[in-house]
Design a protein around this motif. Sequence first.
Motif, PDB file in Angstrom:
ATOM      1  N   GLU A  59       0.820  -1.209   0.000  1.00  0.00           N
ATOM      2  CA  GLU A  59       0.000   0.000   0.000  1.00  0.00           C
ATOM      3  C   GLU A  59       0.857   1.264   0.000  1.00  0.00           C
ATOM      4  OE1 GLU A  59      -2.478  -0.614   3.399  1.00  0.00           O
ATOM      5  OE2 GLU A  59      -3.999  -1.731   2.262  1.00  0.00           O
ATOM      6  N   ARG A  60       2.022   1.190   0.639  1.00  0.00           N
ATOM      7  CA  ARG A  60       2.911   2.358   0.669  1.00  0.00           C
ATOM      8  C   ARG A  60       3.734   2.482  -0.610  1.00  0.00           C
ATOM      9  NH1 ARG A  60       4.170   0.201   6.222  1.00  0.00           N
ATOM     10  NH2 ARG A  60       2.995   1.478   7.703  1.00  0.00           N
ATOM     11  N   PHE A  61       4.151   1.328  -1.130  1.00  0.00           N
ATOM     12  CA  PHE A  61       5.068   1.323  -2.274  1.00  0.00           C
ATOM     13  C   PHE A  61       4.569   0.342  -3.343  1.00  0.00           C
ATOM     14  CE2 PHE A  61       7.431   1.744   1.771  1.00  0.00           C
ATOM     15  CZ  PHE A  61       7.828   3.076   1.673  1.00  0.00           C
ATOM     16  N   PRO A  62       3.501   0.678  -4.041  1.00  0.00           N
ATOM     17  CA  PRO A  62       2.899  -0.263  -4.980  1.00  0.00           C
ATOM     18  C   PRO A  62       3.806  -0.677  -6.137  1.00  0.00           C
ATOM     19  CG  PRO A  62       1.934   1.931  -5.221  1.00  0.00           C
ATOM     20  CD  PRO A  62       2.741   1.951  -3.972  1.00  0.00           C
ATOM     21  N   ASN A  63       4.791   0.144  -6.468  1.00  0.00           N
ATOM     22  CA  ASN A  63       5.686  -0.193  -7.582  1.00  0.00           C
ATOM     23  C   ASN A  63       7.030  -0.755  -7.119  1.00  0.00           C
ATOM     24  OD1 ASN A  63       3.905   0.689  -9.685  1.00  0.00           O
ATOM     25  ND2 ASN A  63       4.382   2.801  -9.104  1.00  0.00           N
ATOM     26  N   ALA A  64       7.145  -1.011  -5.823  1.00  0.00           N
ATOM     27  CA  ALA A  64       8.383  -1.563  -5.284  1.00  0.00           C
ATOM     28  C   ALA A  64       8.425  -3.069  -5.481  1.00  0.00           C
ATOM     29  CB  ALA A  64       8.509  -1.230  -3.801  1.00  0.00           C
ATOM     30  N   GLU A  65       9.630  -3.646  -5.379  1.00  0.00           N
ATOM     31  CA  GLU A  65       9.756  -5.095  -5.550  1.00  0.00           C
ATOM     32  C   GLU A  65      10.984  -5.622  -4.812  1.00  0.00           C
ATOM     33  OE1 GLU A  65      10.099  -8.502  -9.079  1.00  0.00           O
ATOM     34  OE2 GLU A  65      10.160  -6.368  -9.591  1.00  0.00           O
ATOM     35  N   TRP A  66      10.747  -6.573  -3.943  1.00  0.00           N
ATOM     36  CA  TRP A  66      11.832  -7.331  -3.313  1.00  0.00           C
ATOM     37  C   TRP A  66      12.064  -8.596  -4.145  1.00  0.00           C
ATOM     38  CZ3 TRP A  66      14.542  -5.853   1.043  1.00  0.00           C
ATOM     39  CH2 TRP A  66      13.988  -4.874   1.866  1.00  0.00           C
TER      40      TRP A  66
END
Length: 526
Positions: A318-325
């Motif tokens: 929800e905070r970082f929708p385009n992030a990826e681990w």
Amino acid sequence: MLKLSIMKKSISLKKITAFTSAALAAIALFSCSESGESELTKIEMWYIPSQSEAGEPPADWFVYDKIRSKLGIELVLKALPTDPTELTDIIMKAAATKSLPDLFRCSHATMKQLAKEDKIACVDKMFPLMPIRSKEIYTNSAREIAQIDGMTFALAYPTSNSAMPKNEGVLIRKDWLDNLGMQVPKTIDEFYRVMEAFTFNDPDMNGKQDTYGFGAYIEANVQEDGLGKRFSPIFGAFGVCGTFNYSKNNGHLNIRDRAFYDALDFVRKMTMTKVIDPNWIAYKKDDFRNAWKSGRFGIMREQFAAYSLKSNYTPFDERFPNAEWIVVDPPVGPSGRSAVGINMQSWNYLAVSKRAMELGKTEKIAKLLEWLYTDGYMSVWYGQEGINYVIDAEGKVSDKVLNEKNAFTSVESKNLLQLRWLVDKNSADKLRERYPLWTTKNGRVMDSLEVLKRMQSKPWIDGFNFEKMDDDLQKEYRTGILDFATGKRNLTRENWSMFIKELDSKGLSKWEAKIIEQARADGNML
């Protein structure tokens, strides 16, 4: 007239009393549980939550009602801390004040101490009362690990690390790498350069210097002592992952290895150059997880489900929708060594207090544990059918309920599922039900079982169980390593050598020899 009035009142009072007594009797009759018992047996259980960041089950948890009606038990739950030291302190203080609950989690060392003090009951007579649970969980190995002089003093069951081994891995923020035009690091030096970039080059592109390269907290245990397993990938790069070197020809404590000094010096450099989140010393597990979900750091060792389950990943999504681990190989060190951590068979322990046995509660406790594992399994693992889960057309458990916030995979339902650890079943079909596919906000399909498979494919070191060192010695061991890592003590070869000599003078070398001798006798070191 007065006499008649008094008589009428007396008759009226008698009628009311008789009616009230009859009503109460009827209520008592119809309030009997399905177990046929009119009085509930109180069972107090101290447990470690399946998801420590969530709260305890609510007072009106529907499972409480089921347990009352089906078993005639009033279950009272109290959550214990996940930190082993805090947990042990609470249990031992309760033992000292004669206030142990009926059933409680503890460590192997605590179990042995309480058995020695005659504070817990032998549980051998409970196994026949739980036929299905005993057959599938309390195997010969599980019983043997909890035995003292042939008597079993705890209900031992495999931890999630044993049931699903190698379930942690090194994760890195791929979106940060992409933003900085960097490749996935391979060597320990490359990892450090990425840590620097994640700390000083604004990887999240928010115009602030508010991120760090590496995140951790101290999660030490007997097999991964010192700074604990969150740092194991760093020490693994230097070939000194874990407390012991498990070499069959040259078993010894890793702190005696020159490479351990080098690994500790690397962590000290991370601390001094501030490429590690400085709160790692104070963080507990929940703090650490809140930190990565808040975007504070970009490299960590984390457990597969804690990272990838929808209920756990959603706050980050929800905070970082385009992030990826992404899961990556642990760093490779100067001599080509690499490891995520120590892989081993480990156990959790449920002990029954001596007082519970004296009050005749052991049969009820066995009945409760058997019911939770059998008839109560779906309620404990998934919640209420139609509210938290549904059965789809293929007869499979699904989280596609009317209100997605009620789904068993949602953040909001976490506190309803805190006893999952009591009923784990790890067949392929059950695992897929428990870890369903789901889609992140930017459309990526998240598959927890695929994450687990990737983590299991990375290099690990196989270890074995051994007895912990003396409490005072362990405290000095851990404190000294921490002080060197943080710069509180000056890390030089001379100071490091003096530190080990101090530990040896207080019993470290004797403990080490004892562990090696026992390991060789057990065939673990030949």
